[in-house]
Design a protein around this motif. Structure first.
Motif, short mmCIF file in Angstrom:
data_model
loop_
_atom_site.label_atom_id
_atom_site.label_comp_id
_atom_site.label_asym_id
_atom_site.label_seq_id
_atom_site.Cartn_x
_atom_site.Cartn_y
_atom_site.Cartn_z
N ASP A 21 -1.59 1.42 -3.66
CA ASP A 21 -2.36 0.31 -4.40
C ASP A 21 -3.89 0.79 -4.66
O ASP A 21 -4.69 -0.02 -4.81
N SER A 70 0.70 -1.02 0.02
CA SER A 70 0.09 -0.02 -0.27
C SER A 70 0.63 1.24 -0.07
O SER A 70 1.82 1.70 -0.94
N ASP A 125 -3.54 6.15 -3.04
CA ASP A 125 -2.33 5.87 -2.21
C ASP A 125 -1.78 4.62 -3.16
O ASP A 125 -2.17 4.34 -4.42
N ASP A 180 -6.66 1.98 -2.72
CA ASP A 180 -7.64 1.65 -2.30
C ASP A 180 -8.15 2.86 -1.09
O ASP A 180 -9.04 2.66 -0.45
MG LIG Z 1 -3.73 1.01 0.50
#
Ligand SMILES: [Mg+2]
Ligand SMILES: CC(=O)N[C@H]1[C@@H](OP(=O)(O)O)O[C@H](CO)[C@@H](O)[C@@H]1O
Length: 542
Positions: free
Chosen positions: A278, A64, A276, A280
């Motif tokens: 990744d 992430s 961010d 999400d």
């Molecule tokens: Mg994330």
């Protein structure tokens, strides 16, 4: 189980002796070079979980918003939810078993979880753009394969896209097609239907600048661009071609530092947002004509969505129960606005998406967001059916139209997990339909000044909390000290908790001015340092 093959393959992914890791708030996270054995073993576990549930399980390789050198892995349950807590424990046991204990640990898990070894196993894999991710996901594949599982490698995807395809697969297409094309088509169709109805429709384009944290969001957003209507122009920044992942950019950087990311040129009043690493999480922001930076975080996103939903639910005239779920990190001003001005019930739960998601499932419509920008909206099956039926059959024009908007919103929001791309489209649609500028949105309420700090201690587990992490039960005397400090300031509040993703204790404080919030946070961090076994030099004032 073919133990001979298992031993052979496991030797190719050796566990560094003595290394222990924990399946935390967001799965395993560590330096990438420590994770090869964890990945192999999560491949094993995913195969077992698939057999135990009779469903496809997802494995996402990502860390992430953490630095590029880190990596991590999390498992995705059948309907796209986070891994069930009972299996988090198995994950930790399996990751920490020494080489010679591996067979025994696997056998024990199979017994405890009643895994039928004869069943088929199916695993969907995804990974982010970290240089280490490709090799690590190969280790997952080895784990799945050695237990005779089937896998489908989706390669580079955002975390929410993996959750989405897992859910589509296990609902036999009810949620959509389990492909990226299916994802792009479903979202863009719902988005187009929505903005068709906006007052300014056809009068020029909407521009949005997006900082993609030099991560996967940039790739997937550009893949999606051809599907989006020409009314919306997204401008991608920090696309990963020049700079490092998450370095001085991305949603976490912007939220924590309360300043713009590097690599994005902002003109006054321009609407901008950051994903961010990744994709999400999402936060919005802008600078005003005086050059002041304004952050629009997860709390304000939840507020915008709640206002919109509340109006629509009133129009369709159904008594559907809606609530907003927050954590202790939600700004007190947002909670007050939601409860007092909007009259929407608010619930506070422990940090971590799984807790918010779980609570949100209790309502017909559950809006959840972490202040850092991770969130989505859940509609109960019953609510969804009612809405779809009204959209089709309702005679009253106004009611039917409102139901149609809700129906498209249901299709646009990724109900499996917080999704930066989906949330961005929801927000853009709402702003467009309501004819709101970013400044008007920001003006719903003013955040109380706040500060988030972290302190290193020898063992962060000495801090135990209660009341959705808002009060410390141990070490003795800490909560009393915090209470006394909070009393010194106006409109203040503070709490501490051990992080689930980093080896630190987090401190959060709010007060009437930024100076006071900073001072309170600092004083509380000193209390933690002294009462909870601080490591290194004492925290310095900001
Ligand atoms: Mg994330
Ligand atoms: C204050 C804060 O932002 N905490 C984050 C962070 O958890 P910690 O347990 O605080 O390290 O990472 C989690 C996973 O991404 C996220 O869910 C959570 O909101």
């Amino acid at each position: 189980m073919d133990f001979e093959a298992l031993t052979k393959y496991s030797a190719l992914h050796p566990k560094p002796a003595g290394l222990t890791l924990q399946y935390g708030t967001a799965g395993f996270r560590s330096k990438a070079e420590q994770l090869d054995h964890v990945m192999f073993r999560m491949g094993l576990l995913a195969a077992l979980r698939s057999r135990a549930t009779g469903s496809t399980i997802g494995v996402m390789v990502t860390a992430s918003h953490n630095p590029e050198e880190d990596n991590g892995v999390k498992l995705v349950d059948p309907l796209g939810e986070m891994l069930h807590p009972s299996w988090e424990e198995y994950a930790t046991q399996l990751a920490n078993a020494e080489e010679q204990e591996l067979q025994k640990t696997l056998t024990e898990i199979c017994q405890k979880a009643a895994v039928n070894q004869q069943k088929d196993a199916s695993v969907f894999l995804g990974r982010d753009t970290r240089p280490s991710s490709k090799k690590l996901s190969q280790a997952v594949i080895d784990g799945v394969s050695v237990l005779g599982g089937q896998y489908h490698d989706y390669g580079l995807v955002t975390t929410p896209q993996l959750h989405y395809v897992v859910c589509c697969q296990n609902t036999r297409g009810q949620y959509g097609k389990p492909t990226l094309e299916g994802y792009y088509q479903k979202l863009s169709k719902a988005f187009m239907e929505l903005i068709k109805k906006s007052p300014g429709s056809g009068e020029g384009q909407r521009h949005l600048k997006i900082d993609c944290a030099n991560g996967i969001g940039a790739l997937k957003l550009s893949e999606m661009q051809p599907y989006l209507p020409k009314e919306v122009l997204v401008h991608i920044y920090n696309d990963g071609t020049k700079e490092k992942l998450n370095h001085l950019c991305g949603a976490d950087f912007v939220k924590v530092h309360q300043k713009p990311p590097k690599g994005l040129d902002m003109k006054p009043n321009e609407r901008c947002c950051s994903f961010d690493g990744d994709a999400d999480r999402i936060v919005y922001y802008y600078t005003d004509t005086a050059g002041h930076f304004h952050l629009i975080d997860g709390d304000k996103i939840a507020t915008l969505i709640s206002i919109f939903l509340k109006e629509l639910l009133a129009k369709v005239g159904q008594t559907l129960k809606m609530a907003v779920i927050q954590t202790a990190y939600a700004n007190g001003s947002s909670t007050r606005y939601l409860e007092e001005t909007l009259q929407v019930p608010v619930h506070c739960v422990k940090t971590g998406v799984k807790h918010l998601h779980h609570k949100a499932q209790e309502f017909d419509v559950g809006v959840y967001f972490e202040a850092n920008g991770h969130g989505t909206v859940l509609f109960s099956k019953a609510a969804e059916n009612t809405i779809r039926q009204l959209a089709k059959e309702e005679k009253d024009d106004a009611k039917r139209e409102a139901a149609k908007v809700l129906e498209n919103l249901i299709d646009l929001i990724n109900q499996t997990v917080g999704d930066a791309i989906s949330d961005m489209l929801v927000i853009e649609a709402i702003l467009s339909l309501k004819g709101l500028t970013v400044h008007q949105w920001d003006a719903f309420y003013t955040d109380f000044p706040n500060r988030l700090l972290k302190v290193q201690v020898a063992d962060r587990q000495v801090i135990d909390t209660t009341d959705a992490e808002r009060r410390a039960v141990t070490p003795p005397g800490l909560q009393e000290k915090i209470d006394a400090l909070v009393k010194k300031y106006k409109f203040s509040r503070a709490f501490v908790r051990p992080s689930g993703t980093e080896d630190v204790v987090r401190i959060y404080a709010e007060a009437d001015t930024q100076e006071n919030a900073d001072a309170l946070a600092h004083e509380v961090s000193l209390a933690v340092y002294h009462l909870a076994g601080g490591r290194g030099a004492p925290p310095q004032p900001l």
